[in-house]
Design an enzyme around this catalytic site. Sequence first.
Site, PDB file in Angstrom:
ATOM      1  N   GLY A  10       0.845  -1.186   0.000  1.00 48.91           N
ATOM      2  CA  GLY A  10       0.000   0.000   0.000  1.00 48.91           C
ATOM      3  C   GLY A  10       0.880   1.235   0.000  1.00 48.91           C
ATOM      4  N   LEU A  11       0.243   2.375  -0.031  1.00 48.16           N
ATOM      5  CA  LEU A  11       0.975   3.638  -0.024  1.00 48.16           C
ATOM      6  C   LEU A  11       1.486   3.959   1.370  1.00 48.16           C
ATOM      7  CD1 LEU A  11      -1.457   5.719  -2.250  1.00 48.16           C
ATOM      8  CD2 LEU A  11       0.642   4.550  -2.940  1.00 48.16           C
ATOM      9  N   GLY A  34       1.584   5.407   4.862  1.00 51.33           N
ATOM     10  CA  GLY A  34       0.499   5.753   5.769  1.00 51.33           C
ATOM     11  C   GLY A  34      -0.756   4.923   5.602  1.00 51.33           C
ATOM     12  N   GLU A  52       9.141  -3.085   5.316  1.00 44.21           N
ATOM     13  CA  GLU A  52       9.894  -2.222   4.395  1.00 44.21           C
ATOM     14  C   GLU A  52      10.583  -3.037   3.296  1.00 44.21           C
ATOM     15  OE1 GLU A  52       9.290   0.802   4.540  1.00 44.21           O
ATOM     16  OE2 GLU A  52       8.888   1.352   6.606  1.00 44.21           O
ATOM     17  N   GLN A  86      10.245  -3.106   0.232  1.00 47.47           N
ATOM     18  CA  GLN A  86      10.556  -2.402  -1.024  1.00 47.47           C
ATOM     19  C   GLN A  86      12.030  -2.027  -1.119  1.00 47.47           C
ATOM     20  OE1 GLN A  86       8.721  -0.963   1.397  1.00 47.47           O
ATOM     21  NE2 GLN A  86       9.609   1.045   1.844  1.00 47.47           N
ATOM     22  N   CYS A 119      -6.838  10.027  -0.343  1.00 43.87           N
ATOM     23  CA  CYS A 119      -5.939  11.096  -0.771  1.00 43.87           C
ATOM     24  C   CYS A 119      -5.783  12.100   0.372  1.00 43.87           C
ATOM     25  CB  CYS A 119      -6.512  11.782  -2.010  1.00 43.87           C
ATOM     26  SG  CYS A 119      -5.517  13.163  -2.615  1.00 43.87           S
ATOM     27  N   CYS A 121     -10.255  16.251  -0.459  1.00 41.42           N
ATOM     28  CA  CYS A 121     -10.352  15.231  -1.510  1.00 41.42           C
ATOM     29  C   CYS A 121     -10.830  13.929  -0.875  1.00 41.42           C
ATOM     30  CB  CYS A 121      -9.007  15.008  -2.191  1.00 41.42           C
ATOM     31  SG  CYS A 121      -9.112  13.851  -3.571  1.00 41.42           S
ATOM     32  N   CYS A 132      -4.207  11.121  -4.841  1.00 42.28           N
ATOM     33  CA  CYS A 132      -4.920  10.556  -5.985  1.00 42.28           C
ATOM     34  C   CYS A 132      -4.224  11.043  -7.256  1.00 42.28           C
ATOM     35  CB  CYS A 132      -6.386  10.976  -5.965  1.00 42.28           C
ATOM     36  SG  CYS A 132      -6.632  12.753  -6.240  1.00 42.28           S
ATOM     37  N   HIS A 156      -4.420  14.943  -8.013  1.00 47.24           N
ATOM     38  CA  HIS A 156      -3.525  15.810  -7.246  1.00 47.24           C
ATOM     39  C   HIS A 156      -2.052  15.505  -7.526  1.00 47.24           C
ATOM     40  CE1 HIS A 156      -7.231  16.625  -4.905  1.00 47.24           C
ATOM     41  NE2 HIS A 156      -6.716  17.842  -4.963  1.00 47.24           N
TER      42      HIS A 156
END
Length: 195
Positions: free
Chosen positions: A8-9, A11, A87, A89, A146, A151, A184, A187
């Site tokens: 996921g992103l 946060g 972590e 990635q 977002c 948003c 998103c 943005h």
Amino acid sequence: MDITFNTGLMGSGKSKKLIDDYLIDPKEKVALSVSLTEDTFSRGKIESRDGRSLRSINLNRDQFKQNISLLEIIIFMTNTQTIYIDESQFLPKETVEKFVSLSESYHVPIHFYGLDLTFTGELFDSSSHLLTILPSENINRISRGCEASKCSKIAQYNARIVDGKVSRSGETFVEEKSYYLALCSDHYYNDEKII
């Protein structure tokens, strides 16, 4: 295949999910955290934004032989039945390939938790590899909203913010603290000031 990838992103709650999964797992387990600066084998900590933490052992992304040695020690010399990696990635693709091979050869499940995309919108090499080799049921995408003001869309990008605007170029791995927002696509690709 006893390998999962929770992605996921920034946060989105990946570390929180790792801690939750770790705590409810009744098997003997170990938590590892990938670091850009700490040495492999050193003590670390996985922290979630809700304040909870879990002791871990660090893996340094640039210490391939030590990382493989550590995983082999965990598999062969302890009673560890499950491995959790935060972590992920930051791991090079070659390290992930070797971890997957060891997991499958010795039937020790490994659960990877990490970002899929860099701030430039490209896949991290290790994440790309996991997304390619794992069946869809072994991939858990954790979404979040977002962070741009007012948003309500689902965020799709990790945006590095420089001087209040989205930066889409630069080094991926930076040791100094940078400021990031989950945005998103509207943005992320808008060149107006975000903050």
